[in-house]
Scaffold this motif. Structure first.
Motif, mmCIF file in Angstrom:
data_model
loop_
_atom_site.group_PDB
_atom_site.id
_atom_site.type_symbol
_atom_site.label_atom_id
_atom_site.label_comp_id
_atom_site.label_asym_id
_atom_site.label_seq_id
_atom_site.Cartn_x
_atom_site.Cartn_y
_atom_site.Cartn_z
ATOM 1 N N HIS A 78 0.800 -1.224 0.000
ATOM 2 C CA HIS A 78 0.000 0.000 0.000
ATOM 3 C C HIS A 78 0.833 1.274 0.000
ATOM 4 C CE1 HIS A 78 0.127 -1.330 4.339
ATOM 5 N NE2 HIS A 78 0.640 -0.123 4.441
ATOM 6 N N CYS A 178 -11.274 0.227 3.326
ATOM 7 C CA CYS A 178 -10.612 1.427 2.801
ATOM 8 C C CYS A 178 -11.476 2.680 2.956
ATOM 9 C CB CYS A 178 -10.247 1.220 1.334
ATOM 10 S SG CYS A 178 -9.051 -0.100 1.054
ATOM 11 N N CYS A 321 -5.147 -0.463 0.003
ATOM 12 C CA CYS A 321 -5.623 0.869 0.398
ATOM 13 C C CYS A 321 -4.445 1.833 0.350
ATOM 14 C CB CYS A 321 -6.214 0.841 1.804
ATOM 15 S SG CYS A 321 -7.636 -0.229 2.006
#
Length: 351
Positions: A78, A178, A321
């Motif tokens: 991420h 998210c 995310c």
């Protein structure tokens, strides 16, 4: 004169060879297999200089700081999009590397690196918690044990100093992992502040030590750390909450302008071999993404309950995310820790 010139050239050549024989690797603590690094050194003659960090924040700080260069970094997926956006990663065109097609199909062309320009996949794992079954003998597969613990567990909990705590709270509340919705994140804060104030906060580097401590009944953990802790404390069991497990993945990348780029690419090719991917999984207990590695893995790792989720456990793979979501969740986690510390101090002042 000629003799002096030849001697100078020889000294220069030695100096060049010395620098070219290094590889500087950045990873979190207790993550990389020493056997893996020794094998690479033996096969290539390249000396590996390892640098360890305690958590993701330290990882990103190191990658964005000035100072001695890093050739290879093992980092969470991420963070990849933001690092690419800010010009922090080197293009490697992974699909041109020998062994690239050893990568299992779902792990190529990920959303954060759709053309395989910057990364190769490394490992994946889950985040839940381990619990001492000699202390709690009932149902353990629910996040309620963490967020609303029974008396035998309350006061004996460790939580990771990581944004995974925000994601676990969102799972427990039935919200999207998210989420950026302010009302939903406010609910997360109200849930986590009292938990963090009561619990012992540990960095990922301290997670195993926390789990093996006899005064801990439940500890939030990554599954590989839970497996390694169980080897020292057999009464531990890893939970598969009905609300869902978090699934995360790590990648291997080159920071921009690595001092030993050729050596770094040799290391990536080395990591794409099944027997080398297996060395990593055997050491840290996480699944890898390299086809054929199972033939080289220890049976007790392949069959470990922390590695093999029982049916009907919810182990789903999420889109990473990244970007704005990750930044906001990091800010929220920092706020939660501050408010938890304030809450704890107020309680102490009332005593």
């Amino acid at each position: 004169m000629i003799r002096a010139l030849l001697l100078a050239l020889a000294i220069l050549a030695v100096g060049v060879d010395a620098s070219a024989s290094e590889l500087r690797v950045l990873a979190r603590a207790s993550y990389l297999s020493p056997d893996l690094l020794r094998k690479f050194e033996h096969e290539t003659g390249i000396t590996v200089i390892g640098e360890e960090v305690a958590d993701q924040a330290a990882m990103i700080e190191r990658l964005t700081a000035s100072g001695p260069g890093i050739d290879v970094a093992f980092l969470p997926d991420h963070h990849v999009a933001a690092l690419i956006e800010h010009g922090r990663l080197e293009r490697i065109w992974a699909d041109r590397l020998q062994g690239f097609w050893n990568i299992e199909d779902p792990w190529r062309s990920r959303s954060f690196d759709p053309r395989n320009e910057y990364t190769i996949p490394h490992q994946w794992g889950t985040t839940a918690f381990a619990i001492d079954t000699s202390i709690h003998k009932g149902d353990m597969d629910s996040l309620k044990l963490l967020f609303d613990p029974p008396p035998e567990i309350a006061g004996r909990i460790t939580v990771l100093d990581d944004t995974d705590m925000v994601h676990l709270a969102l799972l427990y509340l039935g919200e999207p992992r998210c989420s950026l919705d302010r009302a939903k994140l406010d609910k997360v804060e109200r849930l986590l502040v009292p938990l963090v104030a009561r619990a012992r906060l540990v960095s990922p580097a301290q997670a195993i030590d926390g789990l093996v401590s006899s005064d801990v009944a439940l500890g939030v953990a990554w599954n590989g750390d839970a497996m390694r802790a169980r080897e020292q404390r057999p009464s531990l069991a890893y939970a598969y909450p009905r609300e869902g497990n978090l699934v995360w993945t790590d990648v291997v990348a080159l920071p921009r302008n690595p001092p030993n780029r050729a050596n770094a690419l040799k290391f990536l090719t080395f990591m794409l071999k099944p027997e080398n991917a297996a060395l990593e999984s055997n050491f840290n207990g996480y699944a890898n993404m390299i086809r054929g590695s199972e033939a080289f893995m220890r049976p007790q790792v392949l069959a470990a309950p922390e590695m093999v989720a029982p049916w009907p456990a919810k182990v789903g793979f999420f889109v990473s995310c990244g970007g704005e979501v990750q930044r906001r969740h990091e800010e929220l986690w920092a706020e939660i820790k501050t408010h938890s510390a304030d809450s704890l101090q107020r309680r102490k002042n009332l005593k």
